[in-house]
Design an enzyme around this catalytic site. Structure first.
Site, PDB file in Angstrom:
ATOM      1  N   GLY A  54       0.738  -1.258   0.000  1.00 17.60           N
ATOM      2  CA  GLY A  54       0.000   0.000   0.000  1.00 17.60           C
ATOM      3  C   GLY A  54       0.769   1.309   0.000  1.00 17.60           C
ATOM      4  O   GLY A  54       0.137   2.347  -0.071  1.00 17.60           O
ATOM      5  N   GLY A  88       2.830   2.528  -2.317  1.00 19.37           N
ATOM      6  CA  GLY A  88       3.272   2.975  -3.651  1.00 19.37           C
ATOM      7  C   GLY A  88       2.610   4.263  -4.122  1.00 19.37           C
ATOM      8  O   GLY A  88       1.483   4.584  -3.726  1.00 19.37           O
ATOM      9  N   CYS A 112      -0.524   3.495  -6.039  1.00 17.98           N
ATOM     10  CA  CYS A 112      -1.243   2.374  -5.450  1.00 17.98           C
ATOM     11  C   CYS A 112      -2.471   2.900  -4.713  1.00 17.98           C
ATOM     12  O   CYS A 112      -2.400   3.923  -4.047  1.00 17.98           O
ATOM     13  CB  CYS A 112      -0.288   1.700  -4.483  1.00 17.98           C
ATOM     14  SG  CYS A 112      -1.081   0.667  -3.295  1.00 17.98           S
TER      15      CYS A 112
HETATM   16  P1  5GP Z   1       6.659   3.754  -5.726  1.00 20.71           P
HETATM   17  O1  5GP Z   1       8.152   3.695  -5.765  1.00 20.71           O
HETATM   18  O2  5GP Z   1       6.088   4.270  -7.006  1.00 20.71           O
HETATM   19  O3  5GP Z   1       6.138   4.479  -4.534  1.00 20.71           O
HETATM   20  O4  5GP Z   1       6.153   2.243  -5.538  1.00 20.71           O
HETATM   21  C1  5GP Z   1       6.427   1.257  -6.491  1.00 20.71           C
HETATM   22  C2  5GP Z   1       5.713  -0.025  -6.083  1.00 20.71           C
HETATM   23  O5  5GP Z   1       4.301   0.151  -6.049  1.00 20.71           O
HETATM   24  C3  5GP Z   1       5.877  -1.196  -7.027  1.00 20.71           C
HETATM   25  O6  5GP Z   1       7.130  -1.800  -6.959  1.00 20.71           O
HETATM   26  C4  5GP Z   1       4.740  -2.099  -6.603  1.00 20.71           C
HETATM   27  O7  5GP Z   1       5.080  -2.880  -5.473  1.00 20.71           O
HETATM   28  C5  5GP Z   1       3.669  -1.120  -6.191  1.00 20.71           C
HETATM   29  N1  5GP Z   1       2.623  -1.016  -7.220  1.00 20.71           N
HETATM   30  C6  5GP Z   1       2.769  -0.813  -8.541  1.00 20.71           C
HETATM   31  N2  5GP Z   1       1.582  -0.763  -9.155  1.00 20.71           N
HETATM   32  C7  5GP Z   1       0.643  -0.948  -8.212  1.00 20.71           C
HETATM   33  C8  5GP Z   1      -0.788  -1.022  -8.223  1.00 20.71           C
HETATM   34  O8  5GP Z   1      -1.464  -0.852  -9.240  1.00 20.71           O
HETATM   35  N3  5GP Z   1      -1.391  -1.273  -7.026  1.00 20.71           N
HETATM   36  C9  5GP Z   1      -0.667  -1.452  -5.889  1.00 20.71           C
HETATM   37  N4  5GP Z   1      -1.325  -1.739  -4.768  1.00 20.71           N
HETATM   38  N5  5GP Z   1       0.679  -1.352  -5.832  1.00 20.71           N
HETATM   39  C10 5GP Z   1       1.319  -1.123  -6.979  1.00 20.71           C
END
Ligand code: 5GP
Length: 344
Positions: free
Chosen positions: A180, A182, A185
């Site tokens: 959660g 991301g 996300c």
């Molecule tokens: P960020 O670095 O952008 O904060 O987080 C990246 C991570 O977000 C990814 O490696 C993956 O674990 C998560 N993530 C990517 N797409 C989604 C999504 O559609 N839903 C959720 N719950 N997590 C995502």
């Protein structure tokens, strides 16, 4: 009803306390790490930052750009078999790129075919699902471990110590942590499920290290200081999506709006991703990701230097000569405010 009362924290809730240091320059800080993995027995050398296996950031172009700094990429799952075979068998030397897969039989068959044709050139795999708490997931990790004893396996995502231990016992070398946090996300909004990322990292790192495993903090880093906090909290690796998005090396076309250039970035469980790869959002599920348009940021190199510079500087503030020493040298202080926002 039992409510856990102990406070769980996010990156924004803490700062790192400066400490006496003998370092005179950031240039003296060594960001390279070496790990010997618990199951594969393989040795890793590199800067333990990994581009997320999202279809915009987990690209072969990103792997080339990050490779110059000994950083890694988890290639996204939507490359076809032929492209993956060409990529892995065409590499001059063994690469730290991760082959990513889900947990279906089709995922396993595709991986086996790529392994056969790429003459076992793959060393690292990332087995990931949104919810790493299912028995089916743990059994899949066991199956890959039994079939490929020499592979370094990263598996996730989870956020608690108990399941981190279970995954390592099942065959994972690195446990991927984050539910959660991301940037794109929406899991917490759609399901009410999650765990503040800093506490998740601290607790899972403790569990993993006790068994000789590693963890990868995945999601929620928005500025270089967050990487310093994640490493300080015990992360061995960090995975980045949003911080690497919007660059030339990312997949997707430039979009022009009012004379400004943008790149689209979306979660892998968003409607945009499901429309593209799964023929839409199935009736029984909801999208758990969103799509955003990011201002185009040019080549990723400048952002990488920014990130590495920030982490190096954090090391000098606490007297860590090496990234390896950062956790030991880190004391977090709880804060109610981090930044002076007076100028926006
Ligand atoms: P960020 O670095 O952008 O904060 O987080 C990246 C991570 O977000 C990814 O490696 C993956 O674990 C998560 N993530 C990517 N797409 C989604 C999504 O559609 N839903 C959720 N719950 N997590 C995502």
């Amino acid at each position: 009803m039992h409510i856990e009362e102990s406070l769980k924290l996010d990156f924004k809730d803490v700062l790192i306390r400066p400490k006496r240091s003998t370092l005179t320059s950031r240039a003296q800080v060594e960001l390279q790490r070496e790990f010997v993995f618990h199951h594969s027995g393989k040795t890793y050398h590199g800067i333990p930052i990994i581009a997320a296996n999202m279809d915009s950031t987990g690209t072969m172009e990103m792997a080339a750009a990050l490779g110059k700094h000994q950083m890694s990429v988890a290639l996204h799952k939507h490359y076809d078999e032929a492209s993956l075979i060409a990529y892995f068998s065409g590499l001059q030397k063994k690469s730290t790129s991760f082959y990513s897969m889900g947990i279906t039989q089709a995922d396993f068959d595709k991986f086996s075919a790529v392994m056969n044709h790429a003459h076992n050139a793959i060393e690292y795999v990332c087995i990931d699902v949104a919810n790493g708490y299912t028995e089916g997931f743990i059994n899949f990790v066991k199956k890959v471990r039994t079939s490929y004893p020499h592979l370094t396996i990263m598996a996730g995502n989870v956020v608690t110590g108990d399941i981190t231990e279970e995954l390592i016992l099942a065959g994972a070398d690195i446990v991927k942590v984050g539910i959660g946090p991301g940037s794109v996300c929406t899991t917490r909004k759609m399901t009410g499920v999650g765990y503040p990322q800093l506490s998740a990292v601290i607790e899972c790192a403790d569990a993993a290290h006790g068994l000789g495993g590693q963890i990868c903090a995945d999601g929620g880093c928005v500025v270089p200081g967050d990487l310093a906090k994640a490493f300080g909290a015990g992360a061995d690796f960090i995975m980045l999506g949003g911080m690497l998005a919007g660059h030339d090396e990312c997949a997707g076309d430039l979009v022009e709006r009012d004379g400004q250039q943008f790149k689209s970035f979306y979660g892998m469980s968003s409607r945009a991703a499901m429309d593209k790869y799964a023929g839409g959002v199935a009736k029984y599920r909801a999208s758990e990701g969103k799509e955003v348009l990011l201002p185009y940021r040019g080549p990723v190199e400048a952002s990488l230097l920014d990130i590495l510079g920030g982490v190096r500087s954090a090391c000098t503030y606490v007297g860590a000569h090496k990234l390896k020493e950062l956790t030991k040298r880190t004391t977090f202080i709880r804060v109610t405010q981090q930044l002076n926002e007076v100028f926006g």
